[in-house]
Design an enzyme around this catalytic site. Structure first.
Site, PDB file in Angstrom:
ATOM      1  CD  GLU A  19      -2.362   1.295   2.831  1.00 32.21           C
ATOM      2  OE1 GLU A  19      -3.304   0.550   3.088  1.00 32.21           O
ATOM      3  OE2 GLU A  19      -1.904   2.131   3.649  1.00 32.21           O
ATOM      4  CD  GLN A 211      -4.965  -1.068  11.133  1.00 34.12           C
ATOM      5  OE1 GLN A 211      -3.977  -1.016  10.394  1.00 34.12           O
ATOM      6  NE2 GLN A 211      -5.843  -0.096  11.247  1.00 34.12           N
TER       7      GLN A 211
HETATM    8  P1  FAD Z   1     -16.913  -0.092   8.908  1.00 30.17           P
HETATM    9  O1  FAD Z   1     -16.784  -1.449   8.402  1.00 30.17           O
HETATM   10  O2  FAD Z   1     -18.085   0.726   8.466  1.00 30.17           O
HETATM   11  O3  FAD Z   1     -16.905  -0.174  10.513  1.00 30.17           O
HETATM   12  C1  FAD Z   1     -16.730   0.994  11.289  1.00 30.17           C
HETATM   13  C2  FAD Z   1     -17.252   0.718  12.683  1.00 30.17           C
HETATM   14  O4  FAD Z   1     -18.674   0.649  12.646  1.00 30.17           O
HETATM   15  C3  FAD Z   1     -16.785  -0.622  13.275  1.00 30.17           C
HETATM   16  O5  FAD Z   1     -16.626  -0.456  14.664  1.00 30.17           O
HETATM   17  C4  FAD Z   1     -17.955  -1.557  12.985  1.00 30.17           C
HETATM   18  O6  FAD Z   1     -18.013  -2.640  13.895  1.00 30.17           O
HETATM   19  C5  FAD Z   1     -19.122  -0.594  13.152  1.00 30.17           C
HETATM   20  N1  FAD Z   1     -20.310  -0.969  12.370  1.00 30.17           N
HETATM   21  C6  FAD Z   1     -20.343  -1.421  11.109  1.00 30.17           C
HETATM   22  N2  FAD Z   1     -21.628  -1.621  10.720  1.00 30.17           N
HETATM   23  C7  FAD Z   1     -22.401  -1.267  11.768  1.00 30.17           C
HETATM   24  C8  FAD Z   1     -23.798  -1.241  11.995  1.00 30.17           C
HETATM   25  N3  FAD Z   1     -24.669  -1.622  11.043  1.00 30.17           N
HETATM   26  N4  FAD Z   1     -24.260  -0.826  13.193  1.00 30.17           N
HETATM   27  C9  FAD Z   1     -23.394  -0.425  14.175  1.00 30.17           C
HETATM   28  N5  FAD Z   1     -22.050  -0.432  14.016  1.00 30.17           N
HETATM   29  C10 FAD Z   1     -21.556  -0.841  12.826  1.00 30.17           C
HETATM   30  N6  FAD Z   1      -8.848   5.307   6.167  1.00 30.17           N
HETATM   31  C11 FAD Z   1      -8.758   6.331   5.283  1.00 30.17           C
HETATM   32  O7  FAD Z   1      -9.209   7.432   5.580  1.00 30.17           O
HETATM   33  N7  FAD Z   1      -8.181   6.146   4.054  1.00 30.17           N
HETATM   34  C12 FAD Z   1      -7.674   4.964   3.659  1.00 30.17           C
HETATM   35  O8  FAD Z   1      -7.158   4.847   2.551  1.00 30.17           O
HETATM   36  C13 FAD Z   1      -7.730   3.857   4.580  1.00 30.17           C
HETATM   37  N8  FAD Z   1      -7.252   2.633   4.243  1.00 30.17           N
HETATM   38  C14 FAD Z   1      -7.365   1.577   5.122  1.00 30.17           C
HETATM   39  C15 FAD Z   1      -6.916   0.309   4.741  1.00 30.17           C
HETATM   40  C16 FAD Z   1      -7.030  -0.762   5.615  1.00 30.17           C
HETATM   41  C17 FAD Z   1      -6.550  -2.140   5.188  1.00 30.17           C
HETATM   42  C18 FAD Z   1      -7.584  -0.577   6.915  1.00 30.17           C
HETATM   43  C19 FAD Z   1      -7.674  -1.728   7.895  1.00 30.17           C
HETATM   44  C20 FAD Z   1      -8.044   0.688   7.297  1.00 30.17           C
HETATM   45  C21 FAD Z   1      -7.955   1.771   6.415  1.00 30.17           C
HETATM   46  N9  FAD Z   1      -8.420   3.045   6.748  1.00 30.17           N
HETATM   47  C22 FAD Z   1      -8.340   4.088   5.854  1.00 30.17           C
HETATM   48  C23 FAD Z   1      -8.984   3.291   8.096  1.00 30.17           C
HETATM   49  C24 FAD Z   1     -10.513   3.071   8.125  1.00 30.17           C
HETATM   50  O9  FAD Z   1     -11.157   4.038   7.349  1.00 30.17           O
HETATM   51  C25 FAD Z   1     -10.929   3.165   9.606  1.00 30.17           C
HETATM   52  O10 FAD Z   1     -10.426   2.075  10.326  1.00 30.17           O
HETATM   53  C26 FAD Z   1     -12.401   3.386   9.882  1.00 30.17           C
HETATM   54  O11 FAD Z   1     -12.523   3.799  11.246  1.00 30.17           O
HETATM   55  C27 FAD Z   1     -13.286   2.166   9.710  1.00 30.17           C
HETATM   56  O12 FAD Z   1     -13.434   1.827   8.403  1.00 30.17           O
HETATM   57  P2  FAD Z   1     -14.198   0.466   7.984  1.00 30.17           P
HETATM   58  O13 FAD Z   1     -14.279   0.470   6.523  1.00 30.17           O
HETATM   59  O14 FAD Z   1     -13.595  -0.682   8.662  1.00 30.17           O
HETATM   60  O15 FAD Z   1     -15.639   0.798   8.614  1.00 30.17           O
END
Ligand code: FAD
Length: 318
Positions: A19, A211
């Site tokens: 990445e 992560q």
């Molecule tokens: P989600 O999957 O939406 O989850 C977020 C939170 O909401 C979790 O606690 C989950 O349990 C909870 N949740 C999900 N669905 C529900 C529901 N229906 N009801 C209640 N709670 C719910 N960030 C950036 O800004 N730019 C990037 O390029 C970037 N790249 C990343 C790459 C990787 C491999 C990883 C692991 C993270 C990256 N991040 C990036 C960080 C990421 O945006 C954050 O970790 C963010 O806080 C969560 O994103 P997510 O897509 O996992 O969210």
């Protein structure tokens, strides 16, 4: 160009990927190309490019008053993906966020990707803006990554936002999502986090990238729990060699992960960051050897655009 999921399915051994971050505004793309060139020797099957949404900054105006400005410090995710594809003939995976996008803007970005021949996306919610204490969905945008996955998956079925379009062309995006072996920090517990993870897969995600973690047991437990919940897509471990002693404290507070005691002790004993780099490389090589032995589909490195440590690790493994 190919989809990540096809690379994973066709692989006979553990693949290599990494990445990068887009350069900061004003920095040249050539610097990025130069930095990652050593890694291209290991034939990455795909390169992820992160997305950085706007930040709110206070800027002094000529009148001496301050005004709030919205600034993106690292724009260019999609164009960098296209440029990398063009220069290195490698598949790229732009990260697309919920935060900062309305559903229409998401659709426009997906159309751009489709026209550019980029068929891979890592679909993410994004973090809270620095000025906010928790994630606030953009008005007219998505609240969770699962909702973004649904929008992309719908376009793959030919369903765009305007349901009156005549014969819209289905897209063919391969969709990755994020996973957290040590739990997403907002989740009340691992079980609940996994149920949300399962919703992303049910919505159409093809694979998971985790992560970073420094204790393989956490990854193996995560995979086992996912399988027990019926999450059966490939799970790619995310890895980061540490290079500075200060990261012992920065990384846990930014990424909500723990360092194993043995590793922490080894880093604390180092006299300077050159020694830390060496410890980081050796730890990562050992982690990777065990992961390969356990037949992970791919090793995905968080490079931050710096190749030195990862080049040494990849040389020892590939
Ligand atoms: P989600 O999957 O939406 O989850 C977020 C939170 O909401 C979790 O606690 C989950 O349990 C909870 N949740 C999900 N669905 C529900 C529901 N229906 N009801 C209640 N709670 C719910 N960030 C950036 O800004 N730019 C990037 O390029 C970037 N790249 C990343 C790459 C990787 C491999 C990883 C692991 C993270 C990256 N991040 C990036 C960080 C990421 O945006 C954050 O970790 C963010 O806080 C969560 O994103 P997510 O897509 O996992 O969210």
């Amino acid at each position: 160009m190919a989809k990540v999921i096809d690379h994973l399915k066709q692989a006979e051994k553990t693949l290599f990927s990494f990445e990068i971050l887009p350069p900061t505004t004003g920095e040249s793309i050539q610097t990025l190309f130069n930095n990652i060139t050593p890694l291209m020797e290991f034939k990455p099957k795909f390169i992820d490019v992160t997305y950085h949404r706007e930040e709110k900054l206070m800027k002094k105006t000529p009148s001496g008053l301050y005004e709030q400005r919205s600034v993106r410090k690292r724009p260019g995710t999609i164009s960098i993906c296209a440029a990398l594809m063009h220069k290195f003939h490698v598949d790229t995976v732009p990260h697309i966020l919920c935060g900062g996008f309305t559903k229409e803007e998401t659709e426009y970005a997906l159309i751009d990707l489709n026209f550019l021949g980029i068929d891979n996306i890592l679909a993410l919610r994004g973090d809270a803006m620095k000025s906010d204490t928790s994630f606030i969905p953009t008005s007219g945008g998505h609240k969770y990554a699962a909702d973004l996955v649904t929008q992309i998956h719908n376009m793959n079925k030919g369903t765009y936002l305007d349901d009156e379009l005549m014969n819209p062309t289905p897209t063919k995006f391969c969709i990755g999502v994020a996973g957290y072996p040590e739990k997403h920090f907002e989740s009340p517990n691992i079980k609940t986090d996994l149920l949300h993870m399962k919703q992303k897969v049910a919505a159409g995600a093809d694979y998971i990238v985790t992560q970073m973690f420094f204790d393989n047991k956490k990854f193996f437990d995560f995979v086992e729990r996912c399988r027990a919940e019926g999450i059966n897509v490939p799970i790619i471990p995310g890895l980061k060699p540490i290079t500075r002693k200060s990261q012992l404290y920065d990384i846990p507070s930014r990424f909500f992960i723990d360092f194993p005691v043995d590793f922490t002790d080894a880093v604390l004993k180092c006299k300077n960051d050159e020694e830390v780099k060496q410890v980081g490389i050796e730890w990562s090589i050992n982690q990777c050897r065990e992961l390969i032995k356990n037949k992970v589909p791919c090793l995905h490195f968080y490079s931050m655009g710096k190749a030195t440590s990862i080049t040494k690790i990849a040389s020892a493994l590939y």
